[in-house]
Design a protein around this motif. Structure first.
Motif, PDB file in Angstrom:
ATOM      1  N   LEU A  62       5.244   7.251   7.990  1.00 24.22           N
ATOM      2  CA  LEU A  62       4.109   7.172   6.965  1.00 24.22           C
ATOM      3  C   LEU A  62       3.035   6.289   7.634  1.00 24.22           C
ATOM      4  O   LEU A  62       3.327   5.196   8.488  1.00 24.22           O
ATOM      5  N   ALA A  63       1.817   6.319   7.428  1.00 27.64           N
ATOM      6  CA  ALA A  63       0.724   5.650   7.756  1.00 27.64           C
ATOM      7  C   ALA A  63      -0.432   5.443   6.826  1.00 27.64           C
ATOM      8  O   ALA A  63      -0.691   6.396   6.027  1.00 27.64           O
ATOM      9  N   ILE A  64      -1.022   4.238   6.691  1.00 30.36           N
ATOM     10  CA  ILE A  64      -2.095   3.811   5.780  1.00 30.36           C
ATOM     11  C   ILE A  64      -3.411   4.092   6.906  1.00 30.36           C
ATOM     12  O   ILE A  64      -3.325   3.262   7.894  1.00 30.36           O
ATOM     13  N   ALA A  65      -4.241   4.763   6.549  1.00 28.86           N
ATOM     14  CA  ALA A  65      -5.442   4.945   7.395  1.00 28.86           C
ATOM     15  C   ALA A  65      -6.834   4.789   6.970  1.00 28.86           C
ATOM     16  O   ALA A  65      -6.733   5.072   5.762  1.00 28.86           O
ATOM     17  N   ARG A  66      -8.057   4.531   7.452  1.00 32.25           N
ATOM     18  CA  ARG A  66      -9.285   4.253   6.794  1.00 32.25           C
ATOM     19  C   ARG A  66      -9.973   5.261   7.364  1.00 32.25           C
ATOM     20  O   ARG A  66     -10.016   5.979   8.282  1.00 32.25           O
ATOM     21  N   PRO A  70       0.750  -1.462  -0.029  1.00 32.76           N
ATOM     22  CA  PRO A  70      -0.026  -0.080  -0.029  1.00 32.76           C
ATOM     23  C   PRO A  70       0.940   1.149  -0.009  1.00 32.76           C
ATOM     24  O   PRO A  70       0.088   2.057  -0.145  1.00 32.76           O
ATOM     25  N   TYR A  71       2.228   1.346   0.274  1.00 32.56           N
ATOM     26  CA  TYR A  71       2.939   2.451   0.420  1.00 32.56           C
ATOM     27  C   TYR A  71       3.793   2.766  -0.736  1.00 32.56           C
ATOM     28  O   TYR A  71       4.309   3.527  -0.894  1.00 32.56           O
ATOM     29  N   ALA A 113      12.868   3.389  -1.334  1.00 31.30           N
ATOM     30  CA  ALA A 113      12.538   2.726  -2.553  1.00 31.30           C
ATOM     31  C   ALA A 113      11.139   2.362  -2.777  1.00 31.30           C
ATOM     32  O   ALA A 113      10.395   1.988  -3.766  1.00 31.30           O
ATOM     33  N   VAL A 114      10.443   2.044  -1.625  1.00 30.26           N
ATOM     34  CA  VAL A 114       9.051   1.631  -1.428  1.00 30.26           C
ATOM     35  C   VAL A 114       8.215   2.802  -1.941  1.00 30.26           C
ATOM     36  O   VAL A 114       7.467   2.847  -2.736  1.00 30.26           O
ATOM     37  N   VAL A 115       8.519   3.997  -1.211  1.00 28.15           N
ATOM     38  CA  VAL A 115       7.750   5.130  -1.652  1.00 28.15           C
ATOM     39  C   VAL A 115       7.857   5.739  -3.019  1.00 28.15           C
ATOM     40  O   VAL A 115       6.734   6.114  -3.413  1.00 28.15           O
TER      41      VAL A 115
END
Length: 275
Positions: free
Chosen positions: A103-107, A16-17, A92-94
Motif C-alpha cells: 500500500l502507499a499513500i500518495a498526493r 492514514p492507512y 488490523a491497520v487496514v
C-alpha cells in the motif's frame, strides 16, 4: 532505504492507512491510496515514457514482500518512510486482509481543466470522454483500455467517478496514474472544450447511426461513453456523430468498459490503416 517496523496497529505513524474501505467512501482530498506491486511501480517509476505526476508520501509493506520490492524501494527519495508490518498487523491497520501486502499513500498532481489538458495534446490525438460513468470497475476498465490502445487523455464529467479511487486504480492496473485526465463540469462542458480544440466527437450508443468499424477517425477524435442503462443523454447525442458496436439481433447490451475496448481497437486500427 531502511524499513521502519510497525508492531502496533494503533501506531500513529500508520494512521492514514486505517479503515481503508470506510475512508474510500468519504474521500481523502488531495491524497489517494495505491494498492499492489504493479500500481506501486507506476506510481514510483511512471509509465508511457514519462515520470509519475503523483507523489508518494509513505508506503506500508508486508514484511514478506520487502525483499522482492527492494529494487523499487531503492528508487524512493530518502525522506519517504517505508513502514513494514507483519501480515496480521497490516490487516488490523487496514481493516481487511490485504493479500497483496503493498500500500502507499500518495498526493495527487495539481488538477487540470478539460480545456487546459486538451490544449497541450498533439495535433493528432485520441481522447476518451465519460459522462455519468459512476461505477469504479467500469472507470478503471476504461482507463486500462485507453492506455492499452494509446489514447492521449481521458475526460470525465463531474458525475463520473474519481479515477484515483483505490478500486478504480486497481482495476485500471495503474493506468489512471499515468494517463492524463481531467474531471469536472457537465457533459455539455466537455463537448464545448472538445469542439474548441478541434476534436470530432463520436458518441457510442446501441442506437448509433454508424457502425464503429466503418468510422474514419479525424486527426483529433474523442470517443464519448455514457453509463450502462441510461446511456448518453439525447441532447448530448444530438451534438455528436453517433456510432454503435454491431451485435447479434435481439441483444444490444455490452458492458461499457468492454465497449470502450472494442471501439478503441476499431478507431486505432482505422487510423493505422489510413497512415
Amino acid at each position: 532505504m531502511t524499513p521502519i517496523p510497525i508492531a502496533d496497529p494503533d501506531d500513529s505513524r500508520v494512521a492514514p492507512y486505517r479503515a481503508v474501505r470506510e475512508r474510500d467512501v468519504v474521500g481523502r482530498g488531495e491524497r489517494f491510496v495505491a494498492e499492489g506491486e504493479v500500481v506501486l511501480r507506476l506510481l514510483i517509476e511512471g509509465g508511457r515514457g514519462a515520470p509519475s505526476v503523483h507523489a508518494p508520501e509513505s508506503l506500508l509493506i508486508a514484511e514478506n514482500r520487502l525483499d522482492a520490492l527492494g529494487d523499487l524501494l531503492a528508487k524512493l527519495p530518502p525522506e519517504i518512510p517505508v513502514y513494514a508490518a507483519g501480515q496480521a498487523v497490516m490487516d488490523a491497520v487496514v481493516g481487511f486482509h490485504i493479500h497483496r501486502g503493498v500500500l502507499a499513500i500518495a498526493r495527487r498532481a495539481p488538477p487540470e481543466t478539460a480545456a487546459e489538458l486538451l490544449a497541450r495534446l498533439p495535433a493528432k490525438a485520441l481522447v476518451v470522454a465519460l459522462v455519468g460513468v459512476a461505477n469504479h470497475d467500469n472507470v478503471g476498465g476504461i482507463f486500462r483500455n485507453a492506455a492499452a490502445f494509446g489514447a492521449d487523455a481521458v475526460l470525465l464529467d463531474d458525475t463520473s467517478c474519481d479515477p484515483l479511487y483505490r478500486k478504480a486504480i486497481r482495476v485500471s492496473v495503474g493506468a489512471s496514474l499515468i494517463l492524463p485526465f481531467a474531471r469536472g463540469g457537465s457533459g455539455d462542458d466537455l463537448l464545448d472544450a472538445l469542439a474548441a480544440q478541434g476534436f470530432r466527437t463520436l458518441a457510442l450508443s446501441p442506437a448509433g447511426t454508424h457502425a464503429i468499424g466503418a468510422v474514419s477517425p479525424a486527426p483529433r477524435t474523442a470517443l464519448l461513453l455514457g453509463a450502462e442503462g441510461p446511456g448518453l443523454p439525447a441532447d448530448i447525442m444530438a451534438r455528436t456523430t453517433t456510432a454503435r458496436v454491431p451485435m447479434a439481433a435481439g441483444f444490444d447490451s455490452l458492458n461499457v468498459a468492454t465497449t470502450s475496448g472494442i471501439a478503441l481497437y476499431a478507431l486505432t486500427s482505422a487510423a493505422r490503416a489510413a497512415g
